[in-house]
Design an enzyme around this catalytic site. Structure first.
Site, PDB file in Angstrom:
ATOM      1  CE  LYS A 120      -3.356  -2.746  -0.218  1.00  0.00           C
ATOM      2  NZ  LYS A 120      -3.642  -2.932  -1.594  1.00  0.00           N
ATOM      3  CD  GLU A 203      -4.329   7.488   3.698  1.00  0.00           C
ATOM      4  OE1 GLU A 203      -3.546   6.827   2.660  1.00  0.00           O
ATOM      5  OE2 GLU A 203      -5.639   6.801   3.769  1.00  0.00           O
ATOM      6  NE  ARG A 295      -9.473  -8.439  -3.283  1.00  0.00           N
ATOM      7  CZ  ARG A 295     -10.469  -7.780  -3.124  1.00  0.00           C
ATOM      8  NH1 ARG A 295     -11.692  -7.930  -3.551  1.00  0.00           N
ATOM      9  NH2 ARG A 295     -10.371  -6.940  -1.931  1.00  0.00           N
TER      10      ARG A 295
END
Lengths: 494, 167
Positions: A120, A203, A295
């Site tokens: 990430k 974050e 996916r």
């Protein structure tokens, strides 16, 4: 008829998604093989597959994560492609690599892209470098020694995330500085256990944001399109419950902006096959890249309903090396589609998972009603797997039409033996703020009345007691043991 | 004699009596004629007084599962003995139970080990979250009922403690 470079596709998954993939595989004239753990031996996908191969593990989940066994199964049944579904091995670059090395097509993007987007932190940096928007953050790896101070500097509230994470696992919101160090340690332990990687990043937590994501599909010849957005804001514990498209939040300008951003990020990464770019969308219309899921998503059916395409079939064509058969302009959204995830859980008890036998199952049918399910009556719902049982996907001419159909379908959905969230979904559907499309990821916390079970009407309680008394042997037998003494009948006597 | 069902955490006393025409249900001071007619597999027509509606019913053990007016409910038949026995005898602080279904991640204690109130005895995973299960009192670990990796249902017994004797 089209010729395929493989004639058998192995489905390395379980539950509803295994059955969903199987349907498309067989419709394309290909053979479907599935692997299954003993706990799933009665699952419909296992019964309907052309080949079903048992896999074992210390836990049922471990079996579906065992790439060596799954590759062995693929060889055993002569599968030339493996569809990983979602979860399990679907975003495991090493598995994709092992497939490639074994000469088996992995139905998904390349291992290199999975690696990039699976990390990430790297993904964020990549997106930022290519000029797309990301939220303020601090990344542990940049300078582990100063991570705590840098995290503090991002400001509160903030969100701790595992660098290797996804799907809400291991994420923690921290609102005050004194909790930061402890929560970082807990998130690290979870990250280590789920992803084998304890690295973190933090974050800035955008309060009450929407979660809007964009479906993309690319072929292996450099062509990539977006398939519009999905609004997935209604969540509990960072997991989605309801997804719909189009998003009620976007006007045409914003829609184009966010969809083009998603396609731009995917093109920059050289993305092929189906993928989803997730964004957080603030109240002011600003949006930031959250992550890319490499996916098929749980909620892909709403996109299929909106555009009238079969995403799994497209994935298989891409895996076969075909060119995309349509352009961006060919994709014409029509109507409104909304998905409800049917979970075995008790919403009023903090969404605790429930277990129990499925004694009776009647799924709704009708125009615009699609049920993607992997369960059958007689099956036991256990704590061994994710509590999602099925997905109810409703399509209508517009949002109001879809919601009216959804209300009927939820009413007609009968599942007895294991408590589910069906009644909760119906309360959600009738909540005025939800009806108005005013949703955000904190929606359920802000509207606790949706999860709470309302008091039952006395009439309902009496009706239920009547059923229970007539259906219970001890009560019925006790009544039958005493001769009829009373002849009064009808009406409550007070 | 009155019998009882547990519904949504509340106990409701009822009794059913035969009448020449069928059955009467007694709830408190109220009494009403009731009937349940089979209309197919699991489908029944429920008649309460002069009201009739369609219900789905499934019975397993003491549990009666009913789908009524678009919603599923579960009623648990309450055995008389259980109702009169004092509840919660086994739920003392000397036992650690599972607050939810899940699986065991680790067991940081061993049988015979001394623990203090608040010490972690089992770490479980449920709802994709780690939860620490702590000792409810000072004592020694008597029995560990689970193994690492094992899955369990809600309310399962995880660890039994032997309280330290008061000095």
């Amino acid at each position: 008829m089209k010729s395929w470079p493989f004639d058998t596709v192995l489905i390395a998954n379980r539950g509803e998604i295994a059955l969903r993939i199987l349907r498309s595989v067989q419709q394309l004239g290909l053979k479907a093989a599935v692997v299954f753990h003993r706990a799933d031996s009665r699952a419909p996908a296992v019964r309907q597959a052309d080949h079903a191969i048992e896999i074992t593990g210390t836990t049922p989940v471990a079996a579906y994560l065992d790439s060596a066994q799954i590759l062995q199964a693929a060889k055993q049944c002569g599968a030339g492609a493996i569809h990983p579904g979602y979860g399990f091995l679907s975003e495991n670059a090493n598995f994709a690599r092992a497939c490639r090395d074994a000469g088996i097509r992995f139905v998904g993007p390349t291992p290199e892209v999975i690696d990039l987007m699976g990390d990430k932190v790297r993904a964020r940096a990549f997106v930022q470098k290519h000029g797309f928007p990301v939220a303020p953050s601090a990344i542990e790896d940049d300078a582990p020694g100063t991570f705590l101070e840098r995290a503090r500097a991002v400001g509160f509230p903030l969100l701790i995330k595992p660098a290797a994470g996804g799907g809400g696992k291991g994420m923690r919101v921290v609102r005050t500085a004194d909790q930061l160090a402890g929560e970082i340690e807990r998130a690290r332990s979870e990250g280590q256990r789920y992803f084998g990687d304890g690295r973190l990043y933090v974050e800035r937590y955008i309060e009450n944001p929407r979660h809007i994501e964009v479906q993309v599909l690319g072929d292996t010849h450099g062509k990539l399109v977006h398939l519009y957005e999905r609004e997935c804001s209604v969540q509990r514990r960072f997991q989605k419950i309801v997804e719909e498209t189009p998003s009620p939040a976007l006007d045409e300008v914003r829609r184009r902006e966010i969809c083009d951003t998603a396609a731009g990020i995917s093109r920059s990464a050289g993305y092929s096959n189906a993928g989803t770019v997730e964004f957080i969308y603030g109240m002011g219309g600003e949006f930031y890249f959250l992550e890319m899921n490499t996916r098929l998503q749980v909620e892909h059916p709403v996109t299929e309903q909106l555009l009238g395409i079969d995403l799994v079939a497209e994935q298989l064509r891409v895996a076969a090396g075909d060119h995309l058969s349509f352009t961006q302009d060919d994709l014409k959204p029509r109507g409104h589609a909304i998905e409800f995830r049917v979970y075995a859980e008790d919403a009023a008890a903090g969404y605790l998972p429930t277990t129990g036998p499925i004694l009776l199952l009647r799924e709704p049918t009708g125009e615009g009603v699609r049920v993607d399910t992997g369960i059958v009556a007689g099956q036991e719902v256990t704590a061994a797997f994710d509590p999602m049982l099925a997905k109810l996907v409703i399509t209508g001419s517009d949002r109001a039409d879809a919601m009216a159909r959804a209300d009927t379908a939820l009413r007609d959905y009968v599942l007895l033996g294991c408590k589910t969230n069906l009644a909760f979904l119906r309360r959600l559907l009738r909540n005025p703020a939800f009806v108005a499309g005013e949703v955000h990821t904190g929606f359920l916390d802000a509207h606790p009345e949706v999860a709470a079970e309302p008091a039952m009407a006395p009439d309902t309680v009496n009706a239920l007691l009547a059923v229970a008394s007539m259906a219970s042997r001890p009560v019925k037998d006790a009544a039958d043991a005493v001769p009829a003494l009373h002849s009064a009948i009808g009406g409550w006597r007070n | 004699m009155a019998q009882a069902f547990r519904l949504g955490g509340e106990l409701h006393e009822v009794w059913l009596s035969r009448t020449p025409r069928g059955y009467d249900l007694h709830i408190g001071e109220q009494r009403v004629a009731v009937a349940l007619h089979g209309r197919g597999e699991h489908v029944h027509e429920l008649v309460v007084g002069d009201q009739s509606r369609s219900v789905y019913v499934a019975v397993r053990g003491d549990n009666v599962h009913v789908h009524l007016d678009g919603e599923a409910h579960t009623l648990a038949y309450s055995h008389n003995l259980e109702r009169f026995a004092s509840e919660g005898q086994d739920r003392s602080e000397a036992t650690a139970r599972a607050p939810m279904p899940g699986s065991v991640i680790s067991i940081p204690v061993e049988a015979g080990q001394a623990v203090k109130r608040g010490d972690v005895v089992v770490v479980i995973e449920s709802m994709k979250m780690e939860t620490a299960i702590c000792a409810g009192l000072d004592g020694t670990v008597e029995t560990i009922h689970v193994q690492q990796g094992q899955t369990f249902e809600r309310d399962s017994l995880l660890v039994t403690l032997l309280p330290t004797e008061a000095p």
